[in-house]
Motif scaffolding. Structure first.
Motif, mmCIF file in Angstrom:
data_model
loop_
_atom_site.group_PDB
_atom_site.id
_atom_site.type_symbol
_atom_site.label_atom_id
_atom_site.label_comp_id
_atom_site.label_asym_id
_atom_site.label_seq_id
_atom_site.Cartn_x
_atom_site.Cartn_y
_atom_site.Cartn_z
ATOM 1 N N VAL A 35 58.483 125.323 61.150
ATOM 2 C CA VAL A 35 57.183 125.928 60.806
ATOM 3 C C VAL A 35 57.233 126.508 59.390
ATOM 4 C CG1 VAL A 35 55.558 127.776 61.361
ATOM 5 C CG2 VAL A 35 56.492 126.361 63.196
ATOM 6 N N GLU A 36 58.317 127.180 59.071
ATOM 7 C CA GLU A 36 58.409 127.803 57.745
ATOM 8 C C GLU A 36 58.423 126.763 56.622
ATOM 9 O OE1 GLU A 36 61.709 130.583 57.241
ATOM 10 O OE2 GLU A 36 61.662 130.052 55.100
ATOM 11 N N ARG A 37 59.170 125.654 56.794
ATOM 12 C CA ARG A 37 59.300 124.671 55.708
ATOM 13 C C ARG A 37 58.179 123.643 55.671
ATOM 14 N NH1 ARG A 37 64.789 125.158 53.534
ATOM 15 N NH2 ARG A 37 65.546 126.965 54.669
ATOM 16 N N THR A 38 57.568 123.367 56.842
ATOM 17 C CA THR A 38 56.593 122.259 56.874
ATOM 18 C C THR A 38 55.232 122.639 57.462
ATOM 19 O OG1 THR A 38 57.102 121.460 59.120
ATOM 20 C CG2 THR A 38 58.535 120.683 57.348
ATOM 21 N N GLY A 39 55.164 123.718 58.222
ATOM 22 C CA GLY A 39 53.911 124.097 58.888
ATOM 23 C C GLY A 39 53.669 123.360 60.187
ATOM 24 N N ILE A 40 54.547 122.391 60.506
ATOM 25 C CA ILE A 40 54.309 121.549 61.699
ATOM 26 C C ILE A 40 54.747 122.289 62.972
ATOM 27 C CG2 ILE A 40 54.892 119.358 62.835
ATOM 28 C CD1 ILE A 40 55.495 118.283 59.932
ATOM 29 N N LYS A 41 53.858 122.275 63.977
ATOM 30 C CA LYS A 41 54.201 122.891 65.273
ATOM 31 C C LYS A 41 54.465 121.820 66.328
ATOM 32 C CE LYS A 41 51.837 127.295 64.681
ATOM 33 N NZ LYS A 41 50.791 127.327 63.672
#
Ligand code: COA
Length: 332
Positions: A35-41
């Protein structure tokens, strides 16, 4: 000279949801890191034997055609952007054509990875401007998950890339407040190996051998830092190019839909252009990076959510493997 517009958009994603927590069971990673590096959940990965690039595209296409308010038989050309075709040859255009019962019309494949949908939009726009076609079906679709190394060794890519399909009907129009204003295409092959999938490459003596499938070249390879640094520069350049070409400023924009490469890249661009949250559409959190499919999936969702109205000034921008990058400015 005639004018083209996006008359309808649709999308389809596989129903197999892979959360970040699911990934922690097969590789050394964490929800927090991703989440921190890509925003993907979460992202969708295809189900072998059920989903194909062609059948996902057919579902997205039917939705786009219905929303365009035309009959499927009115489609007079297909442009298919994918870097992960079902077959090495022929291209995916003919496969979706067959699924849609459109045998006989032309079908063109485009292999510009993340920029593929915008390259296709530009080609469609030119064909319609010259009067050659009236209703072009433009598709961006990918199955990336079957080429990912899902072990810890491949984690930096495996957490990002995913599967899905989006489609748009590009239609001739004489509406005054609607239409594609301009498209802008760029590439720099010096960086071809910074984000690439080499094998099965044709220039090997033997294209495919038992040894090759265990080599890194059989998986997508990405130099993430280099990609990130170029992406944030090229996105800005190509958005500015689209605005300047049409005598517009960022304040005229109703919506920016960036290729969903990485949420951090989108947020960086948003901050550089000082755009409020409601003027930038992101959905990478739910779908990951689906390469050529991100923009049509995002457009379809934005439209469903009522975030796009007729006449809105919309900028589309993409950057990816090649490197290649592109933008389009249009009134919806
Ligand atoms: N989970 C946990 N740790 C991970 C990881 C994962 N999924 N992937 C990599 N790491 C580790 C690395 O091994 C490295 O560990 P080390 O410091 O012990 O060597 C550390 O995290 C940092 O790795 P690095 O690759 O430098 O991270 P980064 O901050 O550059 O982030 C990307 C990696 C890929 C997320 C980032 O480079 C990026 O977003 N690039 C752009 C990618 C992109 O947009 N691609 C699409 C273009 S279309």
């Amino acid at each position: 000279m005639k004018k083209s517009r996006i008359a309808g958009v649709g999308h389809y994603v596989p129903d197999n949801i892979i959360t970040n927590d699911d990934l922690t069971k097969i590789m050394d990673t964490s929800d927090e890191w991703i989440v921190e590096r890509t925003g993907i959940k979460q992202r969708r990965w295809f189900t072998p034997g059920k989903d194909t690039v062609a059948n996902m595209s057919a579902k997205a296409s039917k939705m786009a055609v219905e929303r365009a308010g035309i009959d499927m038989k009115e489609i007079d050309f297909i442009i298919f952007a994918t870097s992960t075709p079902d077959y090495f040859a022929p291209g995916n255009g003919v496969l979706v054509q067959r699924e849609l019962g459109l045998q006989g019309i032309g079908a063109l494949d485009i292999r510009n990875a993340c920029s593929g949908f915008l390259y296709g939009l530009s080609v469609a726009d030119q064909f319609i401007k010259t009067g050659m076609y009236k209703n072009i079906l433009l598709i961006g679709a990918e199955i990336q998950s079957s080429a990912l190394d899902k072990s810890t060794a491949g984690r930096s890519n495996a957490v990002i890339f995913a599967d899905g399909a989006g489609a748009a009907v590009i239609q001739v129009t004489d509406l005054e407040n609607s239409g594609i204003l301009s498209t802008h295409l760029h590439a720099d092959g010096d960086y071809a190996e910074e984000l690439y999938l080499k094998d099965p490459g044709s220039s090997r003596e033997v294209r495919l051998s038992p040894e090759i499938i265990n080599e890194p070249s059989f998986r997508m390879q990405m130099n993430g830092n280099v990609v990130f640094k170029h992406a944030i520069v090229r996105f800005q350049e190509v958005i500015n190019e689209a605005l300047a070409t049409n005598g517009k400023t960022k304040d005229d924009l109703d919506l920016l839909v960036p290729h969903q490469a990485n949420l951090r890249i989108s947020q960086y661009i948003q901050q550089k252009f000082q755009l409020p949250d409601e003027k930038v559409f992101n959905n990478i959190m739910h779908y990951g990076n689906t390469t050529a499919a991100t923009i049509p999936i995002a457009l379809s969702e934005a439209w469903e959510q009522g975030k796009i109205q007729e006449g809105d000034l919309i900028c589309l921008a993409a950057f990816g493997s090649g490197f290649s990058w592109a933008s389009a400015l249009l009134n919806w």
